[in-house]
Design an enzyme around this catalytic site. Structure first.
Site, short mmCIF file in Angstrom:
data_model
loop_
_atom_site.label_atom_id
_atom_site.label_comp_id
_atom_site.label_asym_id
_atom_site.label_seq_id
_atom_site.Cartn_x
_atom_site.Cartn_y
_atom_site.Cartn_z
N HIS A 90 0.83 -1.19 0.00
CA HIS A 90 0.00 0.00 0.00
C HIS A 90 0.87 1.25 0.00
CE1 HIS A 90 -3.92 1.90 0.91
NE2 HIS A 90 -3.18 2.80 1.54
N CYS A 93 -1.02 7.66 1.62
CA CYS A 93 -1.96 8.65 1.09
C CYS A 93 -2.55 9.43 2.27
CB CYS A 93 -3.06 7.97 0.28
SG CYS A 93 -4.25 9.15 -0.41
N CYS A 104 -10.10 9.63 -3.72
CA CYS A 104 -9.44 8.35 -3.96
C CYS A 104 -10.03 7.30 -3.02
CB CYS A 104 -7.92 8.46 -3.76
SG CYS A 104 -7.48 8.77 -2.04
N CYS A 106 -8.00 5.19 -1.18
CA CYS A 106 -6.84 4.67 -0.44
C CYS A 106 -7.19 4.26 1.01
CB CYS A 106 -5.71 5.69 -0.44
SG CYS A 106 -5.12 6.07 -2.10
N GLN A 109 -9.19 1.09 1.03
CA GLN A 109 -8.37 -0.08 0.70
C GLN A 109 -7.51 -0.53 1.88
OE1 GLN A 109 -6.45 1.45 -2.91
NE2 GLN A 109 -7.27 -0.31 -3.99
N GLY A 134 1.44 10.32 -2.85
CA GLY A 134 1.14 10.93 -4.15
C GLY A 134 1.77 10.20 -5.33
N THR A 155 -5.88 12.88 -12.91
CA THR A 155 -4.75 12.72 -11.97
C THR A 155 -3.42 12.50 -12.71
OG1 THR A 155 -5.16 10.36 -11.73
CG2 THR A 155 -6.17 11.80 -10.11
N ASP A 167 3.27 8.03 -12.81
CA ASP A 167 3.43 7.25 -11.58
C ASP A 167 4.93 7.08 -11.35
OD1 ASP A 167 3.49 5.42 -9.51
OD2 ASP A 167 1.94 4.12 -10.36
N ARG A 169 6.45 5.62 -8.82
CA ARG A 169 6.78 4.59 -7.82
C ARG A 169 7.57 3.42 -8.42
NH1 ARG A 169 0.91 3.19 -5.70
NH2 ARG A 169 0.53 3.54 -7.92
N LYS A 198 1.95 -2.88 -10.36
CA LYS A 198 2.36 -3.23 -9.01
C LYS A 198 2.65 -4.74 -8.92
CE LYS A 198 0.27 -1.08 -5.38
NZ LYS A 198 -0.73 -0.83 -4.33
N1 LIG Z 1 -0.32 12.25 -7.69
C1 LIG Z 1 -1.45 11.83 -7.14
N2 LIG Z 1 -1.40 10.76 -6.32
C2 LIG Z 1 -2.56 10.35 -5.77
C3 LIG Z 1 -3.79 10.98 -5.99
N3 LIG Z 1 -4.74 10.31 -5.28
C4 LIG Z 1 -4.11 9.32 -4.63
N4 LIG Z 1 -2.80 9.33 -4.92
C5 LIG Z 1 -1.73 8.44 -4.50
O1 LIG Z 1 -1.88 7.26 -5.24
C6 LIG Z 1 -1.29 6.19 -4.51
C7 LIG Z 1 -2.30 5.03 -4.48
O2 LIG Z 1 -1.63 3.97 -4.02
P1 LIG Z 1 -2.16 2.49 -3.90
O3 LIG Z 1 -3.55 2.52 -3.38
O4 LIG Z 1 -1.13 1.70 -3.18
O5 LIG Z 1 -2.04 1.92 -5.32
P2 LIG Z 1 -2.72 1.86 -6.67
O6 LIG Z 1 -1.70 2.10 -7.70
O7 LIG Z 1 -3.95 2.70 -6.73
O8 LIG Z 1 -3.14 0.33 -6.80
P3 LIG Z 1 -4.06 -0.57 -5.88
O9 LIG Z 1 -3.11 -1.57 -5.31
O10 LIG Z 1 -5.05 -1.16 -6.78
O11 LIG Z 1 -4.66 0.33 -4.85
C8 LIG Z 1 -0.93 6.74 -3.14
O12 LIG Z 1 0.46 7.04 -3.10
C9 LIG Z 1 -1.73 8.02 -3.06
O13 LIG Z 1 -1.13 9.01 -2.24
C10 LIG Z 1 -3.81 12.10 -6.87
O14 LIG Z 1 -4.83 12.71 -7.14
N5 LIG Z 1 -2.62 12.48 -7.41
#
Ligand SMILES: Nc1nc2c(ncn2[C@@H]2O[C@H](COP(=O)(O)OP(=O)(O)OP(=O)(O)O)[C@@H](O)[C@H]2O)c(=O)[nH]1
Length: 254
Positions: A90, A93, A104, A106, A109, A134, A155, A167, A169, A198
């Protein structure tokens, strides 16, 4: 639950592993060191009684057997026969987990992952909490991105307008943490995610971590929608999820 704190030589962040059950333990952090004192051990981790509040309502969506590509039916509960450790990697967020943002899923989840791991008679799993706020751009830039989203960017476009990748990461640290937790064996893991990048990242270049099954997660706000009807989920959340489906290939049906 045992909470391990991982420092690493790839970034200056402290990543966390929240370990559920007694069968998983860090090989590096839990190992006895001759100069150990109670406080030095404390810095490497601590146990605590987990909260009884695992009230998330996230549904498990499609179940894709990672290595063989099968799909099984949607199910809400993991059966007692599911002995392969359940893993959630994870990303941090602050807005979604601490400030209850609708933009979102997050927070939903994170809670759901804990609840799902604890559903088994004997909890057996881990949440690796990566400090990748982020999608790697940090909180300040994420707030800038929010403002660009208010002006119409999705986004991904918002990140790009700020000069970042869609992304930023990587998952090498997560792979290393899972290996340190002894999850690199043939048993493998079941991974809770909708994100195909991921899955590939966590497997690692030498397929160190065997992802036996990928379990997708559907936000509680999207639950119970009948075909053809409008979703009751917040507009911002739907836009966020649709961008992930269209631009990152997320395997979730809204
Ligand atoms: N840049 C940006 N990041 C965001 C935004 N909303 C959420 N995030 C980031 O997106 C990331 C979501 O991470 P996860 O939930 O681990 O992963 P995911 O890629 O969505 O994949 P899942 O495993 O399906 O949840 C976190 O680092 C949040 O801080 C946004 O509007 N902009």
């Amino acid at each position: 639950m045992y909470l391990h704190l991982y420092r690493n030589d790839q970034d200056d962040k402290e990543h966390l592993a929240m370990v559920f059950g007694n069968a998983i333990a860090s090989q590096s952090l839990a190992a006895y060191r001759p100069d150990d004192t109670p406080s030095s051990r404390l810095l490497r981790g601590a146990g605590h009684q987990q909260s009884h509040f695992f009230g998330g309502t996230m549904l498990l969506g499609n179940s894709n057997k990672g290595s063989v590509g099968e799909n099984s039916a949607e199910r809400e509960n993991l059966g007692p026969g599911d002995t392969i450790p359940l893993v959630r990697v994870h990303s941090e967020c602050f807005t979604g987990e601490t400030a209850w943002s609708n933009r979102c899923d997050c927070g939903d989840q994170l809670t759901a992952a804990a609840r799902l791991i604890c559903q088994s008679t004997t909890p057996h799993g881990v949440i690796v909490y990566l400090r990748q706020e982020g999608r790697g751009i940090g909180l300040e830039n994420k707030l800038r991105a929010y403002n660009l989203q208010d002006q119409g960017a999705d986004t991904v476009e918002a990140n790009q307008r700020l000069g970042f990748g869609a992304d930023d990461r990587t998952y090498g640290v997560a792979t290393s943490i899972l290996c340190d937790l002894g999850l690199d064996g043939e048993t493998g893991i079941r991974l809770l995610t909708n994100n195909p990048d991921k899955v590939a990242g966590i497997r690692g270049p030498q397929d160190q971590v065997k992802v036996r099954e990928v379990l997708t997660m559907k936000p509680s706000a999207c639950k119970g929608k009948t075909e053809g009807a409008e979703s009751l989920a917040p507009v911002e959340l739907l836009a966020y999820l649709q961008t992930k489906i269209q631009k990152f290939g997320h395997t979730i049906e809204l």
